[in-house]
Scaffold this motif. Structure first.
Motif, mmCIF file in Angstrom:
data_model
loop_
_atom_site.group_PDB
_atom_site.id
_atom_site.type_symbol
_atom_site.label_atom_id
_atom_site.label_comp_id
_atom_site.label_asym_id
_atom_site.label_seq_id
_atom_site.Cartn_x
_atom_site.Cartn_y
_atom_site.Cartn_z
ATOM 1 N N GLU A 245 0.835 -1.204 0.000
ATOM 2 C CA GLU A 245 0.000 0.000 0.000
ATOM 3 C C GLU A 245 0.874 1.260 0.000
ATOM 4 O O GLU A 245 0.607 2.225 -0.723
ATOM 5 C CB GLU A 245 -0.908 -0.003 1.232
ATOM 6 C CG GLU A 245 -1.791 1.234 1.324
ATOM 7 C CD GLU A 245 -2.573 1.312 2.624
ATOM 8 O OE1 GLU A 245 -3.208 2.357 2.835
ATOM 9 O OE2 GLU A 245 -2.530 0.357 3.415
ATOM 10 N N THR A 246 1.938 1.233 0.812
ATOM 11 C CA THR A 246 2.844 2.385 0.897
ATOM 12 C C THR A 246 3.570 2.614 -0.426
ATOM 13 O O THR A 246 3.687 3.755 -0.899
ATOM 14 C CB THR A 246 3.867 2.173 2.026
ATOM 15 O OG1 THR A 246 3.166 1.943 3.256
ATOM 16 C CG2 THR A 246 4.771 3.387 2.183
ATOM 17 N N LEU A 247 4.043 1.525 -1.040
ATOM 18 C CA LEU A 247 4.690 1.650 -2.349
ATOM 19 C C LEU A 247 3.726 2.216 -3.382
ATOM 20 O O LEU A 247 4.109 3.054 -4.212
ATOM 21 C CB LEU A 247 5.211 0.285 -2.814
ATOM 22 C CG LEU A 247 6.530 -0.206 -2.198
ATOM 23 C CD1 LEU A 247 6.865 -1.594 -2.738
ATOM 24 C CD2 LEU A 247 7.676 0.751 -2.503
ATOM 25 N N GLY A 248 2.475 1.753 -3.334
ATOM 26 C CA GLY A 248 1.468 2.267 -4.262
ATOM 27 C C GLY A 248 1.280 3.763 -4.115
ATOM 28 O O GLY A 248 1.222 4.507 -5.109
ATOM 29 N N THR A 249 1.217 4.227 -2.872
ATOM 30 C CA THR A 249 1.049 5.665 -2.606
ATOM 31 C C THR A 249 2.247 6.461 -3.126
ATOM 32 O O THR A 249 2.083 7.533 -3.735
ATOM 33 C CB THR A 249 0.883 5.902 -1.092
ATOM 34 O OG1 THR A 249 -0.251 5.155 -0.625
ATOM 35 C CG2 THR A 249 0.672 7.378 -0.797
ATOM 36 N N ILE A 250 3.452 5.937 -2.904
ATOM 37 C CA ILE A 250 4.664 6.620 -3.379
ATOM 38 C C ILE A 250 4.676 6.692 -4.904
ATOM 39 O O ILE A 250 5.006 7.737 -5.496
ATOM 40 C CB ILE A 250 5.928 5.897 -2.865
ATOM 41 C CG1 ILE A 250 6.041 6.053 -1.341
ATOM 42 C CG2 ILE A 250 7.188 6.456 -3.539
ATOM 43 C CD1 ILE A 250 7.120 5.188 -0.710
#
Length: 281
Positions: A245-250
């Motif tokens: 999820e964090t990678l997606g946001t970045i």
């Protein structure tokens, strides 16, 4: 269990349940536990319901089932049902420290900090060596002071964290929560040190690498190092939905929408509840 062959454990529990053996209650509870571990709450709930409704079952087992079902409801963002289960567990097993610990965690999520602190205090009274409750009580007091803009109380809470990590130097959660508070206070260097200590104690905790990666982005705007740390989290645990999820946001922020969609899809596939999926969508 050491081989993480959960399917075999579940099948052995099923044999005991279907045979109506003397350990049926324990088998139901263990099977529900492993269903929850693999993210199958729908399969876990009937087993937990059965144990909870066994009026002649061991009180400790019924309370444990209530705690697990209440925690499941927390994850599904059903706080009223969660509260009911924790309250019932406290009524039937008044000296169960785990009940107060879990209910305290729920109260924090509901911003009922005063009540959370009372529950953590009760947990600590019943189990003085409960390092998690000590650390989470500090975090509750910190959030209360921080959101209320009470600078003197913020410092008192920060001093409390220092006391916790001094008294419980092997408690990784204490360092992790202190790091979050330090990040709020923009004490990034010290927060980074706390995450390093956390990693030293729990090198296989993927979530810590994600938090440390996010810190690099906020502190130094170092995207490469941030991505490297979050990728390390996935290398450690390829089922860490928080990392995807964090990678997606970045990637959204970097304009790499196709890669972002791929990361969010992976997170959705690992989500343990419909509420988590809705959040990701």
């Amino acid at each position: 269990m050491e081989e993480e062959n959960y399917d075999k454990i579940i099948s052995e529990c099923t044999k005991e349940v279907e045979s109506g053996g003397r350990y049926t209650t324990e088998a139901l509870l263990l099977r529900a536990t492993f269903y929850l571990l693999i993210g199958n709450a729908n399969a876990a709930q009937p087993d937990l319901d059965r144990v909870i409704n066994m009026q002649d079952a061991n009180v400790k087992l019924r309370a444990n089932a209530l705690i697990k079902r209440g925690s499941m409801y927390m994850q599904q963002q059903q706080p009223m049902l969660s509260t009911q289960d924790f309250n019932m567990a406290a009524e039937i097993d008044t000296r169960n420290a785990d009940v107060y610990h879990h209910r305290g965690q729920l109260k924090i999520l509901l911003d009922q900090v005063d009540e959370a602190v009372v529950d953590f205090d009760e947990c600590i009274l019943l189990r003085p060596d409960s390092t998690l409750a000590q650390a989470q009580k500090c975090f509750a007091l910190y959030r209360q002071a921080y959101t209320g803009h009470a600078s003197s109380q913020v410092q008192t809470a920060m001093d409390g964290f220092e006391d916790v990590i001094r008294r419980f130097p092997k408690c990784a959660e204490g360092y992790a929560l202190y790091a979050q508070a330090l990040t709020d206070q923009q004490q990034f260097g010290k927060a980074d040190e706390m995450y390093d200590k956390c990693i030293e104690l729990e090198p296989d905790n993927a979530t810590t690498y994600v938090h440390k990666g996010l810190l690099q982005l906020q502190w130094k705007q170092d995207v490469d190092l941030g991505l490297e740390l979050i990728s390390k989290a996935i290398e450690i645990d390829n089922k860490c939905d928080f990392a995807y999820e964090t990678l997606g946001t970045i990637e959204v922020q970097r304009g790499n929408l196709d890669k972002a969609i791929d990361m969010f899809n992976k997170a959705i596939n690992l989500a343990k509840s419909e509420m988590e999926m809705a959040h990701l969508y």
